[in-house]
Design a protein around this motif. Structure first.
Motif, PDB file in Angstrom:
ATOM      1  N   PHE A  33       0.823  -1.438   0.141  1.00 53.13           N
ATOM      2  CA  PHE A  33      -0.025  -0.057   0.083  1.00 53.13           C
ATOM      3  C   PHE A  33       0.857   1.442   0.023  1.00 53.13           C
ATOM      4  O   PHE A  33       0.354   2.341  -0.384  1.00 53.13           O
ATOM      5  N   GLY A  34       2.131   1.268   0.470  1.00 53.54           N
ATOM      6  CA  GLY A  34       3.162   2.382   0.491  1.00 53.54           C
ATOM      7  C   GLY A  34       3.759   2.472  -0.965  1.00 53.54           C
ATOM      8  O   GLY A  34       4.733   3.334  -1.169  1.00 53.54           O
ATOM      9  N   ALA A  35       3.569   1.694  -1.933  1.00 50.41           N
ATOM     10  CA  ALA A  35       4.293   1.718  -3.311  1.00 50.41           C
ATOM     11  C   ALA A  35       3.623   2.808  -4.239  1.00 50.41           C
ATOM     12  O   ALA A  35       2.399   2.932  -4.432  1.00 50.41           O
ATOM     13  N   THR A  36       4.550   3.949  -4.378  1.00 48.38           N
ATOM     14  CA  THR A  36       3.963   5.114  -4.809  1.00 48.38           C
ATOM     15  C   THR A  36       4.708   5.251  -6.467  1.00 48.38           C
ATOM     16  O   THR A  36       4.092   6.261  -7.119  1.00 48.38           O
ATOM     17  N   TYR A  37       5.424   4.452  -6.644  1.00 46.30           N
ATOM     18  CA  TYR A  37       5.901   4.198  -8.000  1.00 46.30           C
ATOM     19  C   TYR A  37       6.626   2.935  -8.176  1.00 46.30           C
ATOM     20  O   TYR A  37       6.815   2.024  -7.397  1.00 46.30           O
ATOM     21  N   LEU A  38       7.018   2.486  -9.598  1.00 47.51           N
ATOM     22  CA  LEU A  38       7.599   1.464  -9.725  1.00 47.51           C
ATOM     23  C   LEU A  38       8.884   1.801 -10.678  1.00 47.51           C
ATOM     24  O   LEU A  38       9.036   2.782 -11.300  1.00 47.51           O
ATOM     25  N   VAL A  39      10.030   0.829 -10.591  1.00 50.69           N
ATOM     26  CA  VAL A  39      11.292   1.244 -11.168  1.00 50.69           C
ATOM     27  C   VAL A  39      11.598  -0.039 -11.812  1.00 50.69           C
ATOM     28  O   VAL A  39      11.436  -1.282 -11.337  1.00 50.69           O
ATOM     29  N   VAL A  40      12.147   0.104 -13.142  1.00 51.38           N
ATOM     30  CA  VAL A  40      12.603  -0.969 -13.999  1.00 51.38           C
ATOM     31  C   VAL A  40      14.053  -0.680 -14.353  1.00 51.38           C
ATOM     32  O   VAL A  40      14.588   0.567 -14.435  1.00 51.38           O
ATOM     33  N   ALA A  41      14.744  -1.591 -14.633  1.00 45.96           N
ATOM     34  CA  ALA A  41      16.281  -1.470 -15.009  1.00 45.96           C
ATOM     35  C   ALA A  41      16.525  -1.160 -16.389  1.00 45.96           C
ATOM     36  O   ALA A  41      15.465  -1.284 -17.153  1.00 45.96           O
ATOM     37  N   PRO A  42      17.483  -0.403 -16.616  1.00 47.92           N
ATOM     38  CA  PRO A  42      17.543   0.178 -17.894  1.00 47.92           C
ATOM     39  C   PRO A  42      17.586  -0.803 -19.033  1.00 47.92           C
ATOM     40  O   PRO A  42      17.156  -0.795 -20.431  1.00 47.92           O
ATOM     41  N   MET A  62       8.652  -2.582  -6.853  1.00 53.14           N
ATOM     42  CA  MET A  62       7.605  -1.417  -6.418  1.00 53.14           C
ATOM     43  C   MET A  62       8.487  -0.734  -5.345  1.00 53.14           C
ATOM     44  O   MET A  62       9.250  -1.201  -4.376  1.00 53.14           O
ATOM     45  N   ALA A  63       8.511   0.418  -5.580  1.00 49.59           N
ATOM     46  CA  ALA A  63       9.325   1.490  -4.706  1.00 49.59           C
ATOM     47  C   ALA A  63       8.221   1.883  -3.491  1.00 49.59           C
ATOM     48  O   ALA A  63       7.258   2.439  -3.876  1.00 49.59           O
ATOM     49  N   VAL A  64       8.800   1.471  -2.480  1.00 45.57           N
ATOM     50  CA  VAL A  64       8.246   1.973  -1.203  1.00 45.57           C
ATOM     51  C   VAL A  64       8.974   3.315  -0.402  1.00 45.57           C
ATOM     52  O   VAL A  64       9.915   2.717   0.378  1.00 45.57           O
ATOM     53  N   PRO A  65       9.109   4.422  -0.850  1.00 44.84           N
ATOM     54  CA  PRO A  65      10.072   5.201  -0.179  1.00 44.84           C
ATOM     55  C   PRO A  65       9.936   5.424   1.261  1.00 44.84           C
ATOM     56  O   PRO A  65      11.070   5.890   1.842  1.00 44.84           O
ATOM     57  N   ALA A  66       8.940   5.326   1.920  1.00 45.36           N
ATOM     58  CA  ALA A  66       8.842   5.395   3.180  1.00 45.36           C
ATOM     59  C   ALA A  66       9.757   4.439   4.045  1.00 45.36           C
ATOM     60  O   ALA A  66      10.034   4.525   5.209  1.00 45.36           O
TER      61      ALA A  66
END
Length: 1010
Positions: free
Chosen positions: A341-350, A425-429
């Motif tokens: 629920f804290g995932a606010t963006y996704l990141v993929v490798a180049p 899935m990026a969870v910055p908190a």
């Protein structure tokens, strides 16, 4: 210097022909010392005038010149360091003896009822630079252990060989036109010569080199076993490609985006490569670490490299331009599904395969530029925590399945395509890397984990630990994990994902399959042939294994043309302009110009050492069962992951197919420390060139450094300062030895100046084996003097001409109790320290023994011979010579190592507590047989105790021999009676120190009250 001896002198009678001292000419046979007896010069021209007598003035001038020349020669002779003993004669002689008698050969047929000891050094690469003094550190340690175990009656296997393939030899061949075989063989000759000069007891008949077809054919054979079992395959993977070198490089061979050798640009690009499925053995590689006697730090490094983690794969659907879910989904791997629920963006490798389809038209150019920049970085550079995170928005969104939110998809190089799914899935908190990235690019941060109210939802800090879940419910998805602890919430999310098709439980590893091929010529050839042109991927139709007992060999050319060409567009073939004649069953097939990865080359040499001449099998089964596993494996910590991990993987494969009998190859691992170059002193200067103290220079915007010679430096407290200006503190630092710094110490120079035994002893005496140490040429003087004192103690003082009498000065008399105790104390200490690889303290024990021995008037044979055997593993040359002079005709290499006799280790004194009126006031040292009266006398003269007894009347004494003395004083009429007495020697045999003290007190007429 030794004078020339008559053939029938006692020298010849005592020494057999192969051990006779090489005689030097008499000091007075040199023309340099006979200036007035030179023959007259003859004139070739018969018509010339006869020689005239020189005038007296000319004769006088000539005589003065000759006298001056003599004085200069004498001064030069005096300036030469006086050798503490004749090591320059001893060491070459015994090295020849060991070689000629094959002293350290381990026969093929051995008595298997005896215990075995297999000790192995990590394979050295024979570089053109040869050895420096750091190399012998580990080799000396293993040699001490090997010699020690031989003397204990073990069958010892102590071999040496060469990891001789490599890119440096190939590049040198391209630069100079010299075939790498020629260069490599020359380097091996030099390395072998240097190792032999140090007296290492290797079985040179088992010597192997990775460049020998008889060796590498078994690496090829193992590869085919892997291929048959589906553990070898081809795949397109991102690699470090160096166009200039025309080859793939390992991560360790790339520094700051360029090749370590040559500094050529390196890029990341996908290439079709041979891979080994090491991940299939990941769990076993982890579990079996617990059974090994390895440093915990090395075990931890291997565990981290394997990186086993339990988590979940979750699916995020990609949104089209209308915000609707498309058919494409992005799968991420996470170890914290509880934070979804804290995932606010996704990141993929180049390098992710979906990147082209994710990028919007508006972002296409920016993304392509970013991907190109990322391809120039190594995995290590990309994942470095301290480095600033970079990324770019793809232009696309995906839907979070837990709360239904549309979240952006970013492309960032801190995510690797080789780990997990290549997307997160990026969870910055709750993740520090995600937090830094989100702060930089202004991405929302939502807290979903709370630890006892310490992390409220509006906190601006990142919390990565576990806690109570908050802000995590959604009526649409039916999920509500609020109030649950992290691990319970994670289980609920995984169950929900599996029920709804949004994901599944997953065990993941950081460990990647082993990229096994290199585009090189100078390496082990692949035992695979292709049916068509390698450069045309569209026409690729199949492979064929090609191996037999005749092996697939490297084409060694008599006159190789090694001019570099441009590689083909796929980068699949090493670009070397040579013509190769292949001998194989199908002439139409082409050999892949690939070589096996170098770690594979050295992943089985420990097995071939057991049976190096076997042409029918990798290793004989009976020999393998006897010698396996390697008991002690010694090498640098830099090989703690890749080499050791790959060797363990190959060994487990061989265990599964029945070739080896043990699950692990190396039972005990020891990592020796580094030997750093001598301390360098540096002074700091400001922009104006003025000297600045080192602690102040750090505050300057700019400053330069200047080397200072050791003669101008003095130590002041914990720092070093300039002699002429003590207010200027210097930077003192020792660096790793390297040619570029010019701080390499060549062991050949040390051996010439001090001898191999001195070098061996000094490297062990510098400090604990596993610690890094700083080299000091001056420090070797101490151990050299110790060996000289040992030599003179046994052989005697030198004669006036510098030579020594034959034989020794030991006596055949019975040893005293003091001598026996000193010897057996030394035996116990040296044995204990060798077993614990604490060689430095073992040397200290031998030095203490020699100090004690110099106080004795006579040196019995029964004392000196065991000591020589103690010294033998450390300093074998001098020990062999002394052993021979003591009358032994056979090498001491297999003589029984001395054992300490417990009877001589028992202490003869005890520390006796002394109480005054029941309260402990001090202690005294007494003999175990001490009676009450003698104990009281010693207590009375003790500095601390005498003040409690002086002038006091004794009411009672309580004495428990060896346990306690309690003196009860009469508290009434203390001064009424005084018994004056002079101290007398106790009736027992006291120590010299106690007796001397009593004598001093008695002569001073000191009165003691009792």
């Amino acid at each position: 210097m030794l004078t020339q001896c008559h053939p029938k002198t006692p020298t010849q009678a005592l020494f057999p022909p192969h051990l006779t001292h090489p005689h030097r000419p008499s000091l007075f046979s040199s023309r340099a010392f006979l200036p007035f007896f030179r023959p007259p010069k003859t004139n070739a021209n018969t018509n010339s005038a006869p020689l005239r007598a020189r005038p007296k003035s000319a004769i006088k001038a000539s005589a003065e010149a000759q006298e001056q020349q003599q004085q200069q020669q004498q001064q030069q002779q005096q300036q030469k360091p006086r050798r503490a003993y004749p090591f320059d004669e001893i060491e070459p002689r015994w090295q020849r003896h060991w070689d000629g008698h094959r002293t350290f050969r381990t026969p093929d047929e051995i008595d298997t009822t005896k215990p075995k000891f297999y000790i192995l050094d990590m394979f050295p690469y024979p570089s053109g630079a040869g050895l420096h003094v750091g190399h012998p550190l580990g080799y000396t340690a293993t040699d001490i252990l090997a010699r020690y175990k031989r003397m204990q009656g073990f069958n010892v296997l102590h071999p040496m060989g060469w990891d001789a393939f490599g890119l440096p030899a190939e590049q040198y061949a391209i630069e100079t036109g010299t075939h790498p075989k020629i260069t490599t063989m020359r380097n091996i000759e030099r390395f072998r010569s240097q190792l032999k000069s140090l007296g290492f007891s290797y079985d040179w008949e088992r010597e192997i080199s990775t460049t020998e077809p008889e060796y590498y054919k078994w690496t090829q054979w193992i590869f085919l076993q892997l291929l048959k079992r589906g553990l070898a395959y081809q795949a397109e993977v991102p690699v470090n490609w160096c166009p200039a070198l025309g080859t793939v490089l390992a991560n360790e061979e790339v520094v700051n985006g360029v090749s370590e050798r040559g500094g050529h640009p390196v890029v990341r690009k996908p290439m079709r490569q041979w891979m080994l499925r090491i991940t299939a053995y990941a769990d076993r590689l982890l579990e079996d670490l617990d059974e090994l006697d390895w440093p915990e730090s090395i075990k931890e490094m291997q565990k981290n490299w394997i990186g086993r983690s339990e988590g979940a794969e979750l699916n995020f659907h990609i949104l089209d331009q209308d915000g609707q879910e498309a058919d494409v989904k992005l799968t991420v791997y996470t170890t914290r599904p509880d934070t979804i629920f804290g995932a606010t963006y996704l990141v993929v490798a180049p390098e992710h395969s979906l990147v082209p389809s994710l990028v919007s038209e508006a972002q296409k150019k920016c993304v392509e530029e970013y991907v190109e920049l990322a391809s120039r970085k190594t995995d290590l550079e990309r994942t470095e925590l301290q480095k600033e995170k970079t990324g770019i928005f793809s232009g696309s969104y995906a839907r979070n399945p837990a709360n239904g939110e549309a979240i952006p998809i970013w492309i960032a190089d801190y995510v690797l395509g080789s780990y997990g799914t290549g997307a997160i899935m990026a969870v910055p908190a709750h993740d520090s890397r995600d937090y830094d990235f989100a702060v930089k690019y202004d991405i929302p941060i939502r807290h979903v984990v709370d630890l006892d109210g310490e992390n409220p939802s509006n906190s601006e800090e990142c919390y990565s630990g576990e806690g109570t879940i908050i802000n995590s419910s959604n009526p649409t998805s039916g999920l509500n994990i609020n109030g649950l602890w992290s691990n319970e919430a994670a289980s609920k999310i995984v169950n929900w994902a599996e029920d709804t098709g949004y994901g599944k439980k997953k065990v993941n590893y950081k460990l990647r399959d082993w990229l096994f091929a290199r585009q090189r010529y100078w390496g082990e050839p692949f035992p695979i042939t292709l049916m068509e042109n390698l450069c045309d991927e569209n026409e690729r139709s199949g492979l064929s294994a090609s191996w037999s007992s005749s092996k697939l060999m490297i084409p060694f050319l008599e006159s190789p043309q090694l001019e570099k060409q441009a590689p083909c567009h796929s980068g699949q073939v090493l670009a070397v302009n040579i013509h190769i004649l292949l001998v194989c069953k199908a002439p139409a097939r082409l050999l892949q110009f690939l070589s096996l990865e170098l770690s594979s080359v050295i992943s089985l040499y420990y097995l071939r050492f057991m049976d190096p001449k076997n042409t029918e099998a990798l290793v004989d089964k009976a020999k393998e069962m006897y010698w396996s596993p390697v008991d002690i494996y010694v090498g640098g910590a830099e090989h703690s992951v890749l080499h050791l991990l790959y060797a363990r993987f190959w060994h487990k494969v061989l265990y599964d197919i029945g070739v080896v009998s043990t699950k692990e190859p190396f039972q005990c691992l020891i990592n020796q420390g580094l030997i750093l170059g001598e301390v360098e002193y540096t002074a700091c200067k400001d922009q104006s060139g003025k000297l600045v103290s080192a602690e102040l220079a750090e505050g300057l915007a700019e400053y330069c450094q200047e080397r200072v010679s050791e003669e101008k430096v003095v130590k002041s407290g914990d720092h070093f300062v300039l002699k002429e200006n003590p207010s200027i503190r210097l930077i003192a630092r020792a660096h790793k030895m390297s040619k570029s710094r010019g701080n390499v110490i060549n062991p050949d120079d040390v051996v010439f100046e001090y001898g191999a035994d001195s070098l061996r002893l000094y490297e062990m005496f510098m400090g604990p084996l596993r610690d890094s140490k700083t080299w000091s040429t001056g420090g070797i003087e101490g151990v050299h003097r110790f060996l000289g004192r040992t030599w003179r103690l046994v052989v005697g003082l030198p004669l006036p001409n510098g030579s020594y009498e034959n034989g020794t000065v030991v006596v055949d008399e019975e040893a005293s109790l003091e001598q026996l105790r000193s010897l057996h104390k030394c035996i116990e200490k040296v044995t204990e320290e060798i077993e614990g690889t604490r060689f430095n303290t073992g040397i200290s024990a031998m030095m203490e023994f020699i100090n004690s021995a110099y106080k004795w008037e006579k040196h019995p044979r029964s004392i000196i011979e065991p000591f020589v055997l103690l010294l033998a593993p450390y300093a074998p040359h001098i020990a062999e010579e002394l052993w021979f002079r003591l009358g032994h005709s056979i090498s001491l290499a297999y003589a029984p190592f001395p054992k300490a006799n417990p009877e001589y280790l028992k202490g003869t004194t005890v520390v006796l507590p002394v109480q005054i009126n029941g309260k402990t006031r001090g202690t005294i040292q007494v003999e175990k047989t001490c009676n009450e009266e003698d104990a009281f006398v010693l207590a009375s003269i003790d500095t601390k105790l005498s003040k409690y007894l002086a002038g006091k009347k004794i009411k009672k004494r309580i004495y428990v021999p060896g346990r306690i003395l309690n003196v009860i004083l009469d508290r009434q009429n203390v001064e009424a009676e005084h018994v004056v007495m002079k101290p007398q020697l106790p009736s027992f045999m006291v120590s010299r120190r106690t007796a001397a003290l009593l004598a001093v007190l008695a002569s001073a007429d000191i009165h003691l009250m009792t």
